[in-house]
Design a protein around this motif. Structure first.
Motif, PDB file in Angstrom:
ATOM      1  N   PHE A  25      -9.658  -8.315  11.389  1.00  0.00           N
ATOM      2  CA  PHE A  25     -10.142  -6.964  11.657  1.00  0.00           C
ATOM      3  C   PHE A  25      -9.063  -6.276  12.487  1.00  0.00           C
ATOM      4  O   PHE A  25      -8.675  -6.782  13.539  1.00  0.00           O
ATOM      5  CB  PHE A  25     -11.441  -6.998  12.474  1.00  0.00           C
ATOM      6  N   CYS A  26      -8.554  -5.157  12.008  1.00  0.00           N
ATOM      7  CA  CYS A  26      -7.506  -4.416  12.703  1.00  0.00           C
ATOM      8  C   CYS A  26      -7.929  -2.967  12.832  1.00  0.00           C
ATOM      9  O   CYS A  26      -8.550  -2.422  11.929  1.00  0.00           O
ATOM     10  CB  CYS A  26      -6.197  -4.456  11.921  1.00  0.00           C
ATOM     11  N   LYS A  27      -7.555  -2.356  13.927  1.00  0.00           N
ATOM     12  CA  LYS A  27      -7.853  -0.936  14.043  1.00  0.00           C
ATOM     13  C   LYS A  27      -6.568  -0.138  13.909  1.00  0.00           C
ATOM     14  O   LYS A  27      -5.493  -0.597  14.293  1.00  0.00           O
ATOM     15  CB  LYS A  27      -8.598  -0.608  15.327  1.00  0.00           C
ATOM     16  N   THR A  28      -6.684   1.036  13.315  1.00  0.00           N
ATOM     17  CA  THR A  28      -5.532   1.894  13.097  1.00  0.00           C
ATOM     18  C   THR A  28      -5.959   3.351  13.184  1.00  0.00           C
ATOM     19  O   THR A  28      -7.124   3.672  12.994  1.00  0.00           O
ATOM     20  CB  THR A  28      -4.859   1.624  11.736  1.00  0.00           C
ATOM     21  N   GLN A  33       0.319   3.684   6.387  1.00  0.00           N
ATOM     22  CA  GLN A  33       1.206   2.518   6.423  1.00  0.00           C
ATOM     23  C   GLN A  33       0.541   1.243   5.887  1.00  0.00           C
ATOM     24  O   GLN A  33       1.135   0.174   5.936  1.00  0.00           O
ATOM     25  CB  GLN A  33       1.691   2.266   7.856  1.00  0.00           C
ATOM     26  N   ILE A  34      -0.675   1.353   5.364  1.00  0.00           N
ATOM     27  CA  ILE A  34      -1.437   0.180   4.937  1.00  0.00           C
ATOM     28  C   ILE A  34      -1.566   0.175   3.420  1.00  0.00           C
ATOM     29  O   ILE A  34      -1.867   1.202   2.806  1.00  0.00           O
ATOM     30  CB  ILE A  34      -2.824   0.192   5.602  1.00  0.00           C
ATOM     31  N   LYS A  35      -1.325  -0.997   2.812  1.00  0.00           N
ATOM     32  CA  LYS A  35      -1.509  -1.154   1.363  1.00  0.00           C
ATOM     33  C   LYS A  35      -3.003  -1.290   1.092  1.00  0.00           C
ATOM     34  O   LYS A  35      -3.595  -2.331   1.345  1.00  0.00           O
ATOM     35  CB  LYS A  35      -0.767  -2.378   0.852  1.00  0.00           C
ATOM     36  N   LEU A  36      -3.602  -0.234   0.601  1.00  0.00           N
ATOM     37  CA  LEU A  36      -5.054  -0.239   0.403  1.00  0.00           C
ATOM     38  C   LEU A  36      -5.496  -1.263  -0.637  1.00  0.00           C
ATOM     39  O   LEU A  36      -6.650  -1.685  -0.637  1.00  0.00           O
ATOM     40  CB  LEU A  36      -5.539   1.160   0.041  1.00  0.00           C
ATOM     41  N   SER A  37      -4.587  -1.721  -1.499  1.00  0.00           N
ATOM     42  CA  SER A  37      -4.940  -2.745  -2.483  1.00  0.00           C
ATOM     43  C   SER A  37      -5.246  -4.085  -1.817  1.00  0.00           C
ATOM     44  O   SER A  37      -5.883  -4.947  -2.412  1.00  0.00           O
ATOM     45  CB  SER A  37      -3.819  -2.909  -3.503  1.00  0.00           C
ATOM     46  N   GLN A  38      -4.794  -4.272  -0.587  1.00  0.00           N
ATOM     47  CA  GLN A  38      -5.030  -5.523   0.139  1.00  0.00           C
ATOM     48  C   GLN A  38      -6.223  -5.434   1.097  1.00  0.00           C
ATOM     49  O   GLN A  38      -6.560  -6.400   1.756  1.00  0.00           O
ATOM     50  CB  GLN A  38      -3.780  -5.916   0.921  1.00  0.00           C
ATOM     51  N   VAL A  39      -6.850  -4.281   1.151  1.00  0.00           N
ATOM     52  CA  VAL A  39      -7.952  -4.053   2.089  1.00  0.00           C
ATOM     53  C   VAL A  39      -9.281  -4.436   1.449  1.00  0.00           C
ATOM     54  O   VAL A  39      -9.553  -4.084   0.307  1.00  0.00           O
ATOM     55  CB  VAL A  39      -7.966  -2.573   2.527  1.00  0.00           C
ATOM     56  N   GLU A  47     -13.199   6.408  17.619  1.00  0.00           N
ATOM     57  CA  GLU A  47     -11.904   6.138  18.254  1.00  0.00           C
ATOM     58  C   GLU A  47     -10.801   5.728  17.279  1.00  0.00           C
ATOM     59  O   GLU A  47      -9.625   5.861  17.589  1.00  0.00           O
ATOM     60  CB  GLU A  47     -12.047   5.071  19.351  1.00  0.00           C
ATOM     61  N   SER A  48     -11.149   5.207  16.111  1.00  0.00           N
ATOM     62  CA  SER A  48     -10.127   4.782  15.145  1.00  0.00           C
ATOM     63  C   SER A  48     -10.801   4.350  13.846  1.00  0.00           C
ATOM     64  O   SER A  48     -12.013   4.409  13.707  1.00  0.00           O
ATOM     65  CB  SER A  48      -9.303   3.618  15.697  1.00  0.00           C
ATOM     66  N   THR A  49      -9.996   3.885  12.908  1.00  0.00           N
ATOM     67  CA  THR A  49     -10.486   3.304  11.649  1.00  0.00           C
ATOM     68  C   THR A  49     -10.259   1.800  11.723  1.00  0.00           C
ATOM     69  O   THR A  49      -9.171   1.355  12.099  1.00  0.00           O
ATOM     70  CB  THR A  49      -9.738   3.881  10.450  1.00  0.00           C
ATOM     71  N   THR A  50     -11.261   1.026  11.372  1.00  0.00           N
ATOM     72  CA  THR A  50     -11.130  -0.425  11.340  1.00  0.00           C
ATOM     73  C   THR A  50     -10.896  -0.866   9.895  1.00  0.00           C
ATOM     74  O   THR A  50     -11.555  -0.379   8.984  1.00  0.00           O
ATOM     75  CB  THR A  50     -12.382  -1.110  11.892  1.00  0.00           C
ATOM     76  N   VAL A  51      -9.928  -1.776   9.735  1.00  0.00           N
ATOM     77  CA  VAL A  51      -9.570  -2.305   8.421  1.00  0.00           C
ATOM     78  C   VAL A  51      -9.877  -3.791   8.416  1.00  0.00           C
ATOM     79  O   VAL A  51      -9.559  -4.507   9.369  1.00  0.00           O
ATOM     80  CB  VAL A  51      -8.059  -2.091   8.153  1.00  0.00           C
TER      81      VAL A  51
END
Length: 56
Positions: A25-28, A33-39, A47-51
């Motif tokens: 779990f990462c927040k951004t 900058q994130i490859k959405l195909s890997q999400v 406060e942010s978006t969690t991936v």
């Protein structure tokens, strides 16, 4: 669109699936900058978006 509101019925009808593996779990604040195909999943909070992604 109407949905089921009876909690007992919702719980009884659930068919959860166990996803094998380890996940992170990462927040951004910038999804560019994130490859959405890997999400696996994202969710937006104040406060942010969690991936959620599978750990390699």
């Amino acid at each position: 669109m109407s949905g089921e509101k009876n909690l007992a019925m919702l719980l009884k009808s659930m068919k959860p699936k166990h996803n094998i593996g380890e996940f992170v779990f990462c927040k951004t604040e910038d999804l560019d900058q994130i490859k959405l195909s890997q999400v696996i999943m994202t969710f937006k909070e104040d406060e942010s978006t969690t991936v959620i992604a599978k750990k390699k």
